[in-house]
Design a protein around this motif. Structure first.
Motif, short mmCIF file in Angstrom:
data_model
loop_
_atom_site.label_atom_id
_atom_site.label_comp_id
_atom_site.label_asym_id
_atom_site.label_seq_id
_atom_site.Cartn_x
_atom_site.Cartn_y
_atom_site.Cartn_z
N ASP A 72 -6.94 0.31 0.90
CA ASP A 72 -7.09 1.75 1.01
C ASP A 72 -6.31 1.95 2.43
N GLU A 88 -5.11 -7.07 -0.34
CA GLU A 88 -4.95 -6.80 -1.89
C GLU A 88 -5.51 -5.66 -2.13
N ASP A 89 -5.19 -4.46 -2.84
CA ASP A 89 -5.77 -3.16 -3.23
C ASP A 89 -6.12 -2.87 -2.12
N TYR A 140 -3.89 7.74 -2.15
CA TYR A 140 -4.78 6.74 -1.87
C TYR A 140 -6.41 7.23 -2.01
N LYS A 148 -7.24 8.28 -5.55
CA LYS A 148 -7.32 6.95 -6.34
C LYS A 148 -8.34 6.61 -6.42
N ASN A 149 -8.92 6.26 -4.95
CA ASN A 149 -10.37 5.66 -4.68
C ASN A 149 -11.48 6.55 -4.72
N GLU A 162 -0.35 -3.48 4.12
CA GLU A 162 0.62 -3.60 2.81
C GLU A 162 0.67 -4.87 2.28
#
Length: 491
Positions: free
Chosen positions: A160, A157-158, A191, A194-195, A153
Motif C-alpha cells: 500500500d 508485493e501488493d 491505493y 483499492k484497499n 514498489e
C-alpha cells in the motif's frame, strides 16, 4: 485571519502511521515478558512493548530499549538490533534530539542494507523524511520519502503506497507545488480506494480539497471536502477531523464571499468542537464566525464570538489564534468607528506578532544548530571510519610480523634438531632476525594496542623502547650461546 485549510499527512514513525499505544497489545506483551525466562527473547519482546507505550513513558522506553539492545548485540540478533535502533531514533525524535535520532537511523540503515528486510528499511527511510522535515530541509526529506516509495514498489508485493505518497505530497504542498501535490494525492487515492481504507481516503480527499483551494479551484475543493465529510460521518469515527472538514468548507465559501454557506459550516464545526471540548479548534470556530458576522455587518454578534475566542486563547496560551482574535477585534472596533479601541487591539496584534517572530527565529536557530551538529557528527563518523581502517591495516601488519616471527623460531629449532652440523649461515641470520622481529613486534604492539603512549610521558616511552632493544640484544646473545652450545654438544 481565517484558519488556513489543514493539509493532513501520515508521517511514519516506525509503522504505517502514527498511532497511540494499544493498551491491550501492550498488556499482552508485558504478560509474555513476565513469563519468558530466555533473556534474548525477553529483550525482543521488550522492544515491541516499549514501542506500544512510548507516549505514556518515554524515559522508561529509552532505558529499557538501550538495555535490550545490549542483550541482543551479545546474541548477535541483527534483525532485532536494527529494529531497536529504529525505535531509538523515534524516541530521540520525540525528545527533540534530532541529530541523535538521525544517528540511530544511520546505524539501523547500515545494518538493514546487509539484511533482506525491505519492510523495515522503508520505515527507516520514511523516518529520515520526517526528521529532515522537522529541520526544514524539505529537499532531503523528499529524497528519503521517494527512497522509501521506490523500495516498496520494487520489493514489497501488493504494498500500500498511499501513506508514502501522502508524505511526499505534504512536502510538495509546503513548497507551493500544488499541481504536483494534487497529482501525487490522486495516485494515493487509487491505493486507498483499492484497499477500501476509508480513513486514508478521507485524508486524501481533504488534501485534494486544500491543494485545489490554493489554486482557486473552489468547486473542486468543495466537492473533495464534501466527500471527506461523508466518510467521517458514515464510515470513520473521527469527530476532530470532521469538525476540521466543516471549518475548511466554511473557509472555502468565505473566500468566495458566500457568507450564509460559510456561517452554516462554521456553526457545524462549532457544534462538534463544543461537544468534544476541543478548545484549540473551538477558538478557531469562534474566530471564523466572528469574521463571518463582521462581514455580514452583525457587529454585536461578531464581537461576542471574538471575545469567546479571546477568552479561550488567553487561558490556553494559544498565541497564533490569540493574534487572530486581536486582529478580528481590531477590525470589528474599526467597523463600529471605535478607533481608539481598534488601535489598542491592533497594537496587541502587532506586539504579539513580533513576539511570535522572535519565537520562530529562536526555533529556526535551534534547528540550524541541530543541522550543524548533524554535519559535525557525520564528519566525526567519517574521521572515525578512516581511523578504524588505519587501525585494521596496522593490526594486519602486526599479525604478519608475529606470524613470520613464529615461523623463524620454528625454523631455528628445526635446523638445530635435523641439521646440527649444517646450515650455520642460516642459524647466524636467524640469530639476528629473531631478536629484531621480537623487538619490532613488541614496539609495534605497544604503539598500537597499549594506552602507554597516551598516558606516559616522553621519557617513559623512550626508556620502554630502549628496554625492548636491550631485551632483543639479550635474546640475540642467548641464541648465539645456545647455537654454539648445541653444536659443541653434538661434536
Amino acid at each position: 485571519m481565517i484558519k488556513s485549510k489543514i493539509f493532513m499527512t501520515l508521517l511514519l514513525l516506525g509503522f504505517n502511521y502514527l498511532v497511540f499505544s494499544n493498551q491491550q497489545k501492550a498488556d499482552s506483551l508485558n504478560y509474555e515478558i513476565i513469563n519468558t525466562s530466555n533473556n534474548v527473547d525477553k529483550a525482543s519482546l521488550q522492544l515491541d512493548y516499549c514501542w506500544e507505550i512510548k507516549y505514556e513513558n518515554l524515559d522508561e522506553c529509552l532505558s529499557t530499549t538501550q538495555n535490550a539492545l545490549v542483550v541482543l548485540r551479545k546474541a548477535k540478533k541483527d534483525s532485532e538490533i536494527a529494529k531497536g535502533l529504529s525505535y531509538m531514533a523515534v524516541y530521540k525524535y520525540l525528545q527533540d534530539s534530532i541529530p541523535q535520532a538521525i544517528s540511530y537511523l544511520e546505524q539501523a540503515e547500515k545494518m538493514l542494507l546487509k539484511q533482506d528486510n525491505p519492510q523495515l528499511l522503508t520505515r527507516v527511510y520514511n523516518n529520515y523524511g520526517v526528521f529532515y522535515s522537522s529541520l526544514f530541509d524539505t529537499e532531503t526529506a523528499l529524497e528519503y520519502y521517494r527512497k522509501s516509495l521506490e523500495i516498496k514498489e520494487k520489493f514489497i508485493e501488493d504494498a500500500d503506497l498511499s501513506s508514502n505518497l501522502i508524505n511526499i505530497s505534504s512536502i510538495l504542498y509546503d513548497q507551493g507545488k500544488y499541481r504536483d501535490c494534487i497529482e501525487i494525492n490522486e495516485q494515493a487515492l487509487i491505493y486507498a480506494l483499492k484497499n477500501d481504507d476509508h480513513e486514508t481516503t478521507a485524508i486524501v480527499y481533504s488534501n485534494l480539497g486544500a491543494a485545489n483551494e490554493r489554486l482557486g479551484n473552489y468547486n473542486k475543493s468543495i466537492n473533495y471536502a464534501l466527500q471527506a465529510l461523508e466518510i467521517y460521518q458514515d464510515k470513520v469515527y473521527n469527530k476532530s477531523a470532521e469538525a476540521t472538514t466543516y471549518s475548511n468548507l466554511g473557509a472555502n465559501y468565505l473566500s468566495q464571499g458566500l457568507l450564509a454557506e460559510a456561517r452554516y459550516y462554521f456553526l457545524m464545526a462549532l457544534e462538534i468542537n463544543t461537544k468534544i471540548n476541543n478548545l484549540s479548534n473551538l477558538a478557531v470556530s469562534y474566530n471564523n464566525l466572528a469574521e463571518v458576522e463582521r462581514q455580514s455587518k452583525k457587529l454585536d454578534e461578531a464581537y461576542n464570538y471574538a471575545m469567546q475566542a479571546l477568552e479561550i486563547t488567553e487561558d490556553n496560551r494559544n498565541f497564533e489564534e490569540l493574534r487572530i482574535s486581536y486582529e478580528v477585534l481590531s477590525l470589528i472596533a474599526a467597523d463600529q468607528e471605535n478607533y481608539k479601541e481598534s488601535l489598542s487591539y491592533y497594537k496587541k496584534y502587532v506586539a504579539l506578532g513580533d513576539s511570535l517572530m522572535e519565537i520562530n527565529q529562536s526555533v529556526a536557530t535551534q534547528k540550524a544548530l541541530a543541522q550543524n551538529q548533524l554535519t559535525l557528527q557525520k564528519h566525526q563518523a567519517e574521521k572515525d571510519s578512516k581511523a578504524k581502517l588505519v587501525y585494521t591495516k596496522k593490526s594486519n601488519i602486526l599479525s604478519t610480523f608475529f606470524g613470520v616471527l613464529i615461523l623463524m623460531i620454528l625454523a631455528w629449532a628445526l635446523i638445530h634438531i635435523w641439521f646440527p652440523n649444517g646450515y650455520n649461515q642460516f642459524i647466524l641470520v636467524l640469530n639476528y632476525l629473531i631478536p629484531f622481529l621480537i623487538s619490532t613486534t613488541s614496539s609495534f604492539y605497544i604503539l598500537l594496542k597499549s594506552p602507554l603512549p597516551q598516558i606516559a610521558g616522553l621519557t617513559v616511552n623512550i626508556l620502554t623502547h630502549l628496554g625492548i632493544v636491550i631485551i632483543g640484544l639479550g635474546i640475540h646473545l642467548l641464541l648465539n650461546y645456545y647455537s654454539i652450545k648445541i653444536q659443541n654438544d653434538r661434536n
